[in-house]
Design a protein around this motif. Structure first.
Motif, short mmCIF file in Angstrom:
data_model
loop_
_atom_site.label_atom_id
_atom_site.label_comp_id
_atom_site.label_asym_id
_atom_site.label_seq_id
_atom_site.Cartn_x
_atom_site.Cartn_y
_atom_site.Cartn_z
N ILE A 56 0.82 -1.20 0.00
CA ILE A 56 0.00 0.00 0.00
C ILE A 56 0.86 1.26 0.00
O ILE A 56 0.53 2.26 -0.63
N ARG A 57 2.01 1.22 0.66
CA ARG A 57 2.92 2.36 0.64
C ARG A 57 3.48 2.61 -0.76
O ARG A 57 3.64 3.75 -1.17
N LEU A 58 3.77 1.54 -1.49
CA LEU A 58 4.26 1.69 -2.87
C LEU A 58 3.19 2.29 -3.76
O LEU A 58 3.46 3.14 -4.62
N VAL A 59 1.94 1.86 -3.59
CA VAL A 59 0.85 2.39 -4.40
C VAL A 59 0.66 3.88 -4.12
O VAL A 59 0.50 4.69 -5.03
N ILE A 60 0.69 4.27 -2.86
CA ILE A 60 0.53 5.68 -2.50
C ILE A 60 1.68 6.50 -3.07
O ILE A 60 1.47 7.58 -3.64
N ALA A 61 2.91 6.01 -2.97
CA ALA A 61 4.06 6.73 -3.52
C ALA A 61 3.95 6.87 -5.03
O ALA A 61 4.27 7.93 -5.59
N LEU A 62 3.46 5.84 -5.70
CA LEU A 62 3.29 5.90 -7.16
C LEU A 62 2.24 6.93 -7.54
O LEU A 62 2.45 7.73 -8.45
N VAL A 63 1.11 6.95 -6.85
CA VAL A 63 0.04 7.90 -7.16
C VAL A 63 0.52 9.34 -6.92
O VAL A 63 0.29 10.22 -7.74
N VAL A 64 1.18 9.57 -5.81
CA VAL A 64 1.70 10.91 -5.51
C VAL A 64 2.74 11.33 -6.55
O VAL A 64 2.76 12.47 -7.03
N GLY A 65 3.61 10.41 -6.95
CA GLY A 65 4.63 10.71 -7.95
C GLY A 65 4.03 11.05 -9.30
O GLY A 65 4.46 12.01 -9.95
N VAL A 66 3.04 10.29 -9.75
CA VAL A 66 2.40 10.57 -11.04
C VAL A 66 1.67 11.91 -10.99
O VAL A 66 1.71 12.69 -11.95
N ALA A 67 0.99 12.20 -9.89
CA ALA A 67 0.30 13.48 -9.77
C ALA A 67 1.29 14.65 -9.81
O ALA A 67 1.06 15.66 -10.47
N SER A 68 2.41 14.51 -9.12
CA SER A 68 3.43 15.56 -9.13
C SER A 68 4.02 15.76 -10.52
O SER A 68 4.24 16.89 -10.96
N LEU A 69 4.27 14.67 -11.20
CA LEU A 69 4.80 14.75 -12.56
C LEU A 69 3.81 15.44 -13.48
O LEU A 69 4.19 16.26 -14.32
N GLY A 70 2.53 15.15 -13.34
CA GLY A 70 1.51 15.80 -14.15
C GLY A 70 1.47 17.30 -13.94
O GLY A 70 1.34 18.08 -14.88
N VAL A 71 1.59 17.72 -12.68
CA VAL A 71 1.59 19.16 -12.37
C VAL A 71 2.82 19.84 -12.98
O VAL A 71 2.74 20.91 -13.57
N MET A 72 3.99 19.19 -12.86
CA MET A 72 5.21 19.78 -13.42
C MET A 72 5.15 19.87 -14.94
O MET A 72 5.57 20.86 -15.52
N MET A 73 4.63 18.85 -15.61
CA MET A 73 4.53 18.88 -17.08
C MET A 73 3.56 19.97 -17.52
O MET A 73 3.78 20.63 -18.54
N ASN A 74 2.47 20.16 -16.78
CA ASN A 74 1.53 21.22 -17.12
C ASN A 74 2.17 22.59 -16.97
O ASN A 74 1.94 23.49 -17.78
N MET A 75 3.00 22.76 -15.96
CA MET A 75 3.69 24.04 -15.77
C MET A 75 4.67 24.29 -16.91
O MET A 75 4.79 25.39 -17.42
N LEU A 76 5.39 23.26 -17.35
CA LEU A 76 6.35 23.42 -18.43
C LEU A 76 5.68 23.72 -19.75
O LEU A 76 6.16 24.52 -20.54
N SER A 77 4.55 23.09 -20.05
CA SER A 77 3.89 23.32 -21.33
C SER A 77 3.28 24.71 -21.38
O SER A 77 3.01 25.22 -22.47
N GLY A 78 3.07 25.35 -20.23
CA GLY A 78 2.53 26.70 -20.21
C GLY A 78 3.55 27.77 -20.51
O GLY A 78 3.21 28.91 -20.74
N LEU A 79 4.83 27.43 -20.53
CA LEU A 79 5.87 28.41 -20.82
C LEU A 79 5.96 28.65 -22.31
O LEU A 79 6.17 27.73 -23.08
N SER A 80 5.81 29.88 -22.73
CA SER A 80 5.84 30.17 -24.16
C SER A 80 7.25 30.11 -24.74
O SER A 80 7.41 29.95 -25.94
#
Length: 147
Positions: A17-41
């Motif tokens: 369960i700890r691995l699953v939680i770490a994976l979900v948090v990691g994917v969510a963080s990666l999604g936020v970072m990619m969204n921030m990068l794609s917003g840079l003109s």
């Protein structure tokens, strides 16, 4: 009392369960970072398009005007238009730079092989140096037809 680790079966209880939680948090963080990068003109490029006129010619020498525009239809100056033979033949490569109006007039002398009724000339664009333009998608080809 347990003396050996081999007899202890509790060590892995909370690990999955700890691995699953770490994976979900990691994917969510990666999604936020990619969204921030794609917003840079500064990291994006603008696709150019070539609009030849006429886009249908015969197998003889003639003039073709090519307009280079951005996605909004604005002319792009100092771009290099390159025309090469596709399924139609062309003696060499024809290049010319666009003027302030984003247009260039090319003299083309296309040819067709024996028994060939039609062919194409490929049009590509080299964007102005130091610009945020790119030409990654296929442009409108010039159709050469017999007759």
């Amino acid at each position: 009392m347990l003396d050996r680790f081999g007899d202890d079966e509790r060590a892995i209880e909370g690990l999955p369960i700890r691995l699953v939680i770490a994976l979900v948090v990691g994917v969510a963080s990666l999604g936020v970072m990619m969204n921030m990068l794609s917003g840079l003109s500064g990291l994006t490029v603008t696709e150019l398009d070539a609009k030849p006129s006429p886009d249908v010619v015969g197998p003889s020498e003639g003039k073709v005007d090519v307009a280079v525009v951005d996605p909004d239809g604005n002319p792009v100056s100092n771009a290099t238009v390159v025309v090469t033979g596709g399924t139609a033949t062309l003696d060499g490569v024809v290049t010319e730079n666009t003027g302030e109006d984003g247009e260039v007039s090319l003299t083309l002398d296309p040819g067709l092989a024996p028994n060939q009724q039609e062919g194409t000339l490929e049009v590509s664009i080299k964007p102005p140096a130091g610009s945020e333009y790119a030409d990654e998608r296929e442009n409108t080809a010039i159709l050469v037809i017999e007759g």
